[in-house]
Design an enzyme around this catalytic site. Structure first.
Site, short mmCIF file in Angstrom:
data_model
loop_
_atom_site.label_atom_id
_atom_site.label_comp_id
_atom_site.label_asym_id
_atom_site.label_seq_id
_atom_site.Cartn_x
_atom_site.Cartn_y
_atom_site.Cartn_z
N THR A 206 33.19 42.28 30.09
CA THR A 206 33.14 43.98 29.93
C THR A 206 34.05 44.39 31.01
O THR A 206 34.74 43.76 31.74
CB THR A 206 31.78 44.37 30.22
OG1 THR A 206 31.86 45.88 30.34
CG2 THR A 206 31.08 43.74 31.24
N CYS B 181 36.64 37.21 29.73
CA CYS B 181 35.51 37.65 29.96
C CYS B 181 35.06 39.05 29.27
O CYS B 181 35.47 38.95 28.30
CB CYS B 181 34.99 37.40 31.42
SG CYS B 181 35.45 35.88 32.04
N SER C 160 37.11 36.59 37.29
CA SER C 160 36.28 36.83 36.14
C SER C 160 36.29 38.27 35.64
O SER C 160 36.67 39.05 36.41
CB SER C 160 34.77 36.53 36.53
OG SER C 160 34.23 37.51 37.07
N ASP C 161 36.15 38.38 34.22
CA ASP C 161 35.98 39.74 34.27
C ASP C 161 34.75 40.47 34.55
O ASP C 161 33.81 39.92 34.97
CB ASP C 161 35.83 39.99 32.50
CG ASP C 161 36.78 41.25 31.78
OD1 ASP C 161 36.57 42.36 32.79
OD2 ASP C 161 37.08 41.46 30.89
N CYS C 162 34.59 41.76 34.50
CA CYS C 162 33.50 42.43 35.09
C CYS C 162 32.21 42.33 34.34
O CYS C 162 32.19 42.29 33.15
CB CYS C 162 33.90 43.92 35.12
SG CYS C 162 35.61 44.10 36.04
#
Ligand SMILES: *[C@@H]1O[C@H](CO)[C@@H](O)[C@H](O)[C@H]1NC(C)=O
Ligand SMILES: *[C@@H]1O[C@H](CO)[C@@H](O)[C@H](O)[C@H]1NC(C)=O
Length: 748
Positions: free
Chosen positions: A16, A14, A268-270
């Protein structure tokens, strides 16, 4: 070549890694965060989910059955909302431990624990090619993490390691990875994850801390010529094109959970769901985005997107409670295995650890040892290294990285126990004269005359050049891969006037085009030291003065600057394309010139390799009627039944024929038959040996035809190429034929 014993926990792609501005860490120093505190609430004793004698599945199901929908949704965010009526506190999932416990939303340092052992940045650890080292680092990091958890300074879930392939030399985050080779990357990852997760009591149903491999796929661009990873659509295979990974059920449920059997959680990524909605416009409403991600297989969301939108998604019929139960069950199962629901951690394994067990002499010495093992000797003409600490009366130490401290720990770092800068390390052995040469690594205007003056008068010169996080980091990819500004001019001018050996030390994450230094006879040695961690300066000094022989090996190709003109960073293709002049990526596919190749690394000694035993022919047994038995095939599918027992040993004798005790990395490469645009060369395995002069060691590689020799065709299918393979170790070559034969039932 050991298989992964424990399934990896997967951190998803993902986009950020910004810390949410409204995030307020919840810390109570001296006390760890845990659920099922029976001393506070005796009623909890009767709840099944607090009962350690039951299995994880039963406990998780019990817990899930007690929660309301709103409470459940609270457990799908990395900043999880506790359920106080059930004695469950808030929990912050996001902690980092890439090469030491690192500052992150779930982790902080305080007067009680001012620092933790900071190992070299991953790319230098990878250069050790030492699986035992990878695992041992994970073990120290997880012990220090447990120490900090016990005094309420960290959680138990860590989002490390970073296992993306270092595909492009400009990538600012290449430093975080184990390099460009898939075999090295997977062996690094399995060993590091095992070091983090495996408990000393051998209980594989429980975890010491939880690791999390990031980022799922096609992730090696941060910010290059205005193109940002937030919106970049990596075109790899047709299954990935155009689909955000967090909304891709084939990748999440199909591959990770299905094929790979992940039993952990997928996060999930941030900000990635936010980006999927508001900047990629992949879905029309935030509720649709939330529903798509959870339905695709995401369990936890770093950020607030799920907590803000999941309930509305349920009310609109886009998301059901069954999917939510699946997600939180995966999250709770991880926390159960960590002992979070087992009551007071001081009564459990690791419960007696505390601040006294962090930054121990032993751990700090190990950080120095890892750097020594990783440092790569790239050039050493006339054996100018090692320097003699008695013959050298004074040493000129020059360059913007000569007195580096923070630069040595790279990114995703914590506060180290202490620093030993290169200048400090060298000064312990001989008197030094120091001049930074430039004010920083950009080196816009070098102070060449001052540097030349000291270089001309001293017995030897060591130049510390390279980069730091201002040149390569997360959100900053490089455009050029040469030394910045006037660094090269400074090096060349200093070399011209030096009376003794000139040693160029490159401190960097990515490779540098230092062809000028390779070609310059006045520059007698070149070392690459990565970002060598808190004890980097001491380790560099150990190598320069010959207390240790270097034995590091490049885990990535060092390309010439011309590569950056030929290759768009956005082109994800690994294979060369003669039609467009695209040269391909990494040592497996790239045939052009290199400054230093993958696998390069000298020692202060010399080693010979002798083949003891290896087969000349391996036959794949095929069932009667197989099409390849009657017509000529270039390859066959690497199917499970075909692959059974298709392994052989390669047995080598390695001898230290030089004068110094040294470690040596034995790399076994194979060049497969050229079908399917196959790699020209691939690493099958490696072994690290430590030998005294005249001493011999034996190395045995167990090569599995399907796992190690196979290749992936243009459509992503795994194949065994038929024909001649060239196996190589150093200058030794061995020809191996892989053929086919009819399988007779009952006859073999
Ligand atoms: C819940 O949603 C998932 C994903 O869309 C679906 O596969 C499943 O059948 C649904 N379950 C129920 C009980 O509606
Ligand atoms: C080297 O760096 C340290 C830490 O930043 C600093 O205290 C010291 O003065 C520096 N040494 C020299 C000679 O500049």
């Amino acid at each position: 070549m050991a298989p992964a014993k424990y399934p990896l926990l997967l951190f998803l792609i993902c986009f950020t890694i910004t810390i949410p501005s409204n995030f307020i860490p919840v810390f109570s120093e001296n006390k760890p965060i845990f659920a099922c505190d029976i001393s506070k609430n005796r009623g909890l004793r009767s709840l099944k989910f607090c009962d350690q004698s039951l299995d994880v599945k039963t406990r998780v199901a019990d817990l899930v059955s007690r929660l309301t929908l709103e409470e459940k949704i609270g457990w799908m965010s990395s900043t999880s909302k506790g359920t106080s009526r059930l004695g469950i506190p808030d929990y912050q999932w996001w902690s980092e431990a890439l090469h030491g416990v690192a500052g992150s939303p779930g982790t902080r340092f305080s007067s009680l624990v001012p620092g933790a052992t900071s190992f070299p940045q991953t790319i230098l650890t990878a250069a050790t090619f030492n699986i035992l080292t990878f695992e041992a680092i994970g073990k120290v990091v997880s012990t220090e993490a447990r120490d900090m958890y016990n005094v309420g300074l960290t959680g138990l879930t860590f989002w490390a390691p970073n296992v993306n392939i270092f595909r492009d030399p400009r990538w600012g985050r290449g430093q975080e990875t184990p390099g460009e080779d898939p075999a090295l990357s997977s062996l690094y990852a399995t060993a590091y994850v095992r070091g983090l997760q495996q408990r000393d009591d051998g209980d594989i149903n429980r975890l010491k801390v939880a690791a999390c491999c990031k980022h799922y796929t096609a992730y090696d661009l941060d910010f290059w010529k205005g193109i940002e990873r937030y919106n970049f659509n990596a075109v790899v295979l047709n299954q990935v094109n155009g689909k955000p990974t967090c909304g891709d059920p084939d990748l999440l449920s199909g591959v990770i959970r299905g094929q790979w059997n992940l039993n952990g959680y997928i996060v999930s990524d941030c900000d990635s769901l936010e980006k999927m909605f508001s900047s990629q416009h992949y879905t029309k409403t935030p509720e649709e985005t939330a529903a798509l991600a959870v339905n695709s297989g995401m369990d936890l969301n770093c950020d607030h997107f799920i907590s803000s939108n999941a309930l509305a998604a349920v009310h609109r019929g886009l998301l059901n409670e069954t999917s939510i139960n699946r997600a939180i069950s995966n999250n709770f199962a991880t926390m159960m295995r960590l002992g979070f629901f087992d009551g007071d951690p001081s009564k459990q394994l690791y419960g007696n650890l505390g601040p006294k067990d962090i930054c121990t002499e032993e751990n700090q010495e190990f950080a120095r040892e890892v750097a020594r093992q990783g440092i790569v000797l790239l050039k050493n003409s006339e054996n100018s290294l090692p320097l003699s600490p008695t013959a050298i009366k004074t040493l000129a130490v020059i360059g913007p990285n000569a007195n580096a401290t923070e630069t040595m720990i790279g990114n995703y770092a914590g506060t180290p126990c202490r620093y030993t800068s290169p200048l400090e390390g060298l000064t312990e052995s001989v008197p030094t004269i120091y001049d930074p040469g430039c004010i920083n690594v950009f080196c816009k205007a070098a102070r060449i005359d001052d540097a030349k003056r000291i270089a001309a008068s001293e017995d030897a010169v060591v130049l510390f050049m390279g980069s730091d996080q201002s040149i390569e980091r997360e959100t900053v990819d490089r455009v050029d891969i040469t030394l910045s500004g006037q660094q090269q001019l400074l090096v060349s001018e200093v070399a011209k006037v030096s009376k003794g050996p000139v040693i160029l030390v490159i401190m960097s994450g990515g490779g540098m085009d230092v062809q000028f230094a390779k070609d310059d006879p006045k520059i007698t040695s070149i070392l690459w030291v990565g970002f060598p961690g808190e004890a980097g300066g001491a380790a560099i000094s150990d190598i320069i003065f010959g207390y240790r022989s270097p034995s590091g090996t490049l885990p990535m190709t060092w390309y010439p600057q011309s590569y950056t003109k030929q290759v768009e960073m956005t082109n994800m293709n690994m294979r060369a394309d003669p039609k467009t002049g695209y040269p391909g990526r990494t040592y497996r596919f790239y045939k052009g010139p290199t400054v230093f190749p993958f696998g390069h690394g000298l020692t202060y000694s010399e080693f010979s390799h002798n083949l003891v035993d290896a087969p000349k022919l391996v036959s794949v047994l095929l069932e009667e009627g197989h099409v390849c038995l009657s017509s000529k095939c270039k390859s066959i599918d690497a199917l499970e039944e075909t692959c059974k027992n298709l392994a052989f040993d390669i047995h080598l004798r390695v001898k230290n024929v030089g004068k110094m005790r040294a470690s040596h990395t034995v790399l076994l490469f194979s060049s497969p038959p050229q079908v399917h645009n196959s790699p020209q060369k691939q690493l099958l395995g490696f072994e690290k040996l430590h030998l005294m002069p005249e001493e011999e060691g034996m190395v045995r590689f167990n090569v599995h035809v399907c796992k190690h020799l196979s290749l992936v065709d243009e459509n992503g299918h795994r194949k065994i190429a038929l024909g001649q393979y060239v196996l190589r170790v150093g200058s030794l070559t061995h020809f191996l034929n892989v053929g086919i034969r009819l399988y007779y039932h009952g006859n073999k």
